[in-house]
Write an enzyme that holds these catalytic residues in place. Sequence first.
Site, mmCIF file in Angstrom:
data_model
loop_
_atom_site.group_PDB
_atom_site.id
_atom_site.type_symbol
_atom_site.label_atom_id
_atom_site.label_comp_id
_atom_site.label_asym_id
_atom_site.label_seq_id
_atom_site.Cartn_x
_atom_site.Cartn_y
_atom_site.Cartn_z
ATOM 1 C CD GLU A 170 4.326 17.516 -8.702
ATOM 2 O OE1 GLU A 170 4.009 18.729 -8.779
ATOM 3 O OE2 GLU A 170 4.532 16.945 -7.623
ATOM 4 C CE1 TYR A 172 1.603 16.160 -16.215
ATOM 5 C CE2 TYR A 172 1.528 16.765 -13.897
ATOM 6 C CZ TYR A 172 1.454 15.802 -14.891
ATOM 7 O OH TYR A 172 1.245 14.484 -14.557
ATOM 8 C CD GLN A 345 2.553 -3.895 -5.032
ATOM 9 O OE1 GLN A 345 1.830 -4.850 -5.237
ATOM 10 N NE2 GLN A 345 3.501 -3.921 -4.133
HETATM 11 C C1 LIG Z 1 -2.898 7.704 -8.797
HETATM 12 C C2 LIG Z 1 -2.350 9.092 -8.631
HETATM 13 C C3 LIG Z 1 -2.753 10.108 -9.487
HETATM 14 C C4 LIG Z 1 -2.283 11.411 -9.302
HETATM 15 N N1 LIG Z 1 -2.770 12.414 -10.109
HETATM 16 C C5 LIG Z 1 -2.422 13.691 -9.850
HETATM 17 C C6 LIG Z 1 -3.013 14.752 -10.580
HETATM 18 O O1 LIG Z 1 -3.857 14.550 -11.465
HETATM 19 N N2 LIG Z 1 -2.635 16.016 -10.274
HETATM 20 C C7 LIG Z 1 -1.720 16.288 -9.287
HETATM 21 O O2 LIG Z 1 -1.428 17.454 -9.032
HETATM 22 N N3 LIG Z 1 -1.147 15.301 -8.576
HETATM 23 C C8 LIG Z 1 -1.482 14.013 -8.829
HETATM 24 N N4 LIG Z 1 -0.932 13.013 -8.070
HETATM 25 C C9 LIG Z 1 0.041 13.335 -7.004
HETATM 26 C C10 LIG Z 1 -0.659 13.553 -5.651
HETATM 27 O O3 LIG Z 1 -1.397 14.755 -5.666
HETATM 28 C C11 LIG Z 1 0.341 13.624 -4.501
HETATM 29 O O4 LIG Z 1 1.221 14.682 -4.710
HETATM 30 C C12 LIG Z 1 1.141 12.352 -4.323
HETATM 31 O O5 LIG Z 1 0.311 11.220 -4.393
HETATM 32 C C13 LIG Z 1 1.903 12.353 -2.999
HETATM 33 O O6 LIG Z 1 1.044 12.548 -1.923
HETATM 34 P P1 LIG Z 1 0.536 11.333 -0.978
HETATM 35 O O7 LIG Z 1 1.776 10.715 -0.386
HETATM 36 O O8 LIG Z 1 -0.314 12.014 0.048
HETATM 37 O O9 LIG Z 1 -0.184 10.389 -1.848
HETATM 38 C C14 LIG Z 1 -1.365 11.704 -8.259
HETATM 39 C C15 LIG Z 1 -0.956 10.670 -7.417
HETATM 40 C C16 LIG Z 1 -1.433 9.381 -7.585
HETATM 41 C C17 LIG Z 1 -0.998 8.313 -6.633
HETATM 42 S S1 SF4 Z 2 -1.539 1.642 -0.044
HETATM 43 FE FE1 SF4 Z 2 -3.033 2.013 -1.651
HETATM 44 S S2 SF4 Z 2 -3.057 4.208 -1.980
HETATM 45 FE FE2 SF4 Z 2 -1.224 3.718 -0.804
HETATM 46 S S3 SF4 Z 2 0.304 3.505 -2.358
HETATM 47 FE FE3 SF4 Z 2 -0.445 1.415 -1.992
HETATM 48 S S4 SF4 Z 2 -2.086 1.197 -3.508
HETATM 49 FE FE4 SF4 Z 2 -1.598 3.374 -3.446
#
Ligand SMILES: Cc1cc2nc3c(=O)[nH]c(=O)nc-3n(C[C@H](O)[C@H](O)[C@H](O)COP(=O)(O)O)c2cc1C
Ligand code: SF4
Length: 708
Positions: A170, A172, A345
């Site tokens: 990502e 970093y 959101q």
């Molecule tokens: C609020 C929020 C905070 C996140 N913080 C991190 C983080 O600290 N480290 C990380 O590797 N990914 C972070 N992510 C990315 C998630 O690990 C993940 O890759 C992303 O949300 C997509 O997966 P999902 O569709 O299952 O949510 C964050 C995502 C969200 C929504």
């Molecule tokens: S449904 Fe909840 S967890 Fe999923 S993207 Fe919206 S606010 Fe974030």
Amino acid sequence: MQSRYPILFTPLNLGPLTVKNRLIMGSMHTGLEEERGLRSLAAYFEERAKGGAGLIITGGIAPNFSGRGTPFAAELSLLTAALGKLQDHRRVTDAVHRHDSKIVMQILHTGRYAYHPLSVAPSRIQSPITPFKPRALSGFGIQKTIFDFGTSAWLAKKAGYDGVEVMGSEGYLLHQFVAPRTNRRTDSYGGSFENRIRLPLEVVRAIRKRCGEDFLIIYRISLLDLVDGALTWEETVQFGRELEKAGVHVFNSGIGWHEARVPTIATMVPRAAFTEVTEKFKKEVSRPVVAVNRINTPEIAESILSSGQADLVSLARPWLADPYFGVKAFENRADEINTCIGCNQACLDHIFAQKKASCLVNPEAGRELEIVLKPISGEKPRVAVVGGGPAGVSFSIAAAKRGMRVHLFEKRPVLGGLFDLARRIPGKEEFSETLRYFQVELEKVGVQVHLGTEASFEVLSQVEQKENARFDEIVIATGIRPRKLDADWAQDVRSVYYEDLLAGKVKPGDRVAIVGAGGIGFDVAKYLVSHQATRSIPLVVSVRDPALLEQRARFFQEWGITGAGERGESASELKSERTKAIYLLQRKSDRIGKGLGKTTGWIRRKELEHARVQMKSGVKYLGWGTDGFQIEVSGKAQTLSVDQVVICAGQESVRDLEKVFQEKKYRVHVIGGASVASEVDAKKAIEEGVRLAAHLNNRVGNRESGHE
Ligand SMILES: Cc1cc2nc3c(=O)[nH]c(=O)nc-3n(C[C@H](O)[C@H](O)[C@H](O)COP(=O)(O)O)c2cc1C
Ligand code: SF4
């Protein structure tokens, strides 16, 4: 019981430990990591451990000060351990271990993405998304960083974590070292590929040395960068093999740098859009790999595993939306899962606004100690809820969970209110999942739903007579209606309101001007361009579903991703299939789309730019002329050659019944859009519903009138 998702619930040996299932809760920084004592964080994770997560990855924790994302972000180092952080983290790990779940701490050094003036990076090159120019790490600085990663992992082990995840993607710090884009060093940590991957390898070796063989190390490796100047695919594979030799047990997938101008997690990203790149990587390495991003149902998770694309799946936001995702899937109750709709959101947008993350569809997320739906003892209040939109339904479910006896009245034949309109917008199909959840849950908790019933004093009295008891509380959740404009041009048959268009009551014009460029104006524009160019996108349940392959191909084409498993470069323009003109207009002279969500607004603007929607601000509306709709911009009159105007110029609250029930001496509560309609805000509506249900307590008997 035989689970419908047999692979998802098959244990897996990862080397140092065995996880009970393949279901990971992915890393999310929530803002709870910065609280004193970490009690809220412990409660938040405990709920997810109880809910069936096999392995939890914490949000990113910095190994030293320069690695913090913001000046007050969480850090685990000798300094913070001495200040009591170790005990706080022990509270978190104990809470998770009580429920046969594992937890690893993610170590994240933000490098040049840090939002503070002490940021460091391989080279002194500022990122396009942060205001601070980083300092290039010195040779000593690099050695100290390696030491700090090792120390942080060692402290994590002392605090009871089962392992660490090293954040290497990502964009970093470690990723910045690996990529020529950000690494222009001329010492042994820059230049050749071998030099650029040196830092992450030394970090992994340091952790292995400090923590021993029995401590899990996950490395989040970037498999798709979506920016120029990153590793080639062959280098990524080589890097993975070197990481294995250095001691990594599991690979997690990273998709896209934060500075990439390609959406990677928002709702318009097809489900499981990036799993083919994980599959491609899996064939090259010998350790287990994890698939990520937009995996939000057990069906799709199982299909990823059964088709051999990954060994484990990581779901992040879906665990915010439903802490019991795992248990419900295991018990074949997937229809009861509150599905993440990818809106960002209340999670990512909150983090960008320096607020704590929660969830739009589940406002209890991250607030486990604050919003508690305690069962009501003694006499159960009888509640009538008027309005079956997000506020009314959320209240009803939460109130019934507490034991209240709830009747819900909705004048339309379907529930959902604005959600029912939103799900018709291409790219917002996930809202249908919330409607499904609402329906299943209302039935499960025993709310009596009266569809097609316009509530009035008489209608409610009939129910009272039938049940021989008066309602103790009335909740008005009647929502909003579009604000009607007085201008003459708005009375013309060619001028229509958004609600009628989206509900299918009027046909879209061939050439359309949209008046009002707020969230609804954007939705209407998307609806119109897609109505003309594409079909609505079906929700898929398997990675082998031809519909998903089609959605992916289209999405990759729109955003310039060169193909599954290929290294995506910068986004290219979508070749618009739209042939007819759409104008998006606003009176304010601000930039169009300024008020949209921080993490999704830019995507929504870009989508409309791709589709050649013409956006104009500072517009004065003059009215219909013989050749079209006349406007004035910067003092110059123009005629837009359109045959329809769609009005999205705000809305007003509908709360006509409030007074009626107050006069009859009921206790009345007004929530959601009915309370404040300045903007359409499902997040506020749902949160207000749940909070009211949590706080309405045994005040039955106190029948004085008034409203809150
Ligand atoms: C609020 C929020 C905070 C996140 N913080 C991190 C983080 O600290 N480290 C990380 O590797 N990914 C972070 N992510 C990315 C998630 O690990 C993940 O890759 C992303 O949300 C997509 O997966 P999902 O569709 O299952 O949510 C964050 C995502 C969200 C929504
Ligand atoms: S449904 Fe909840 S967890 Fe999923 S993207 Fe919206 S606010 Fe974030």
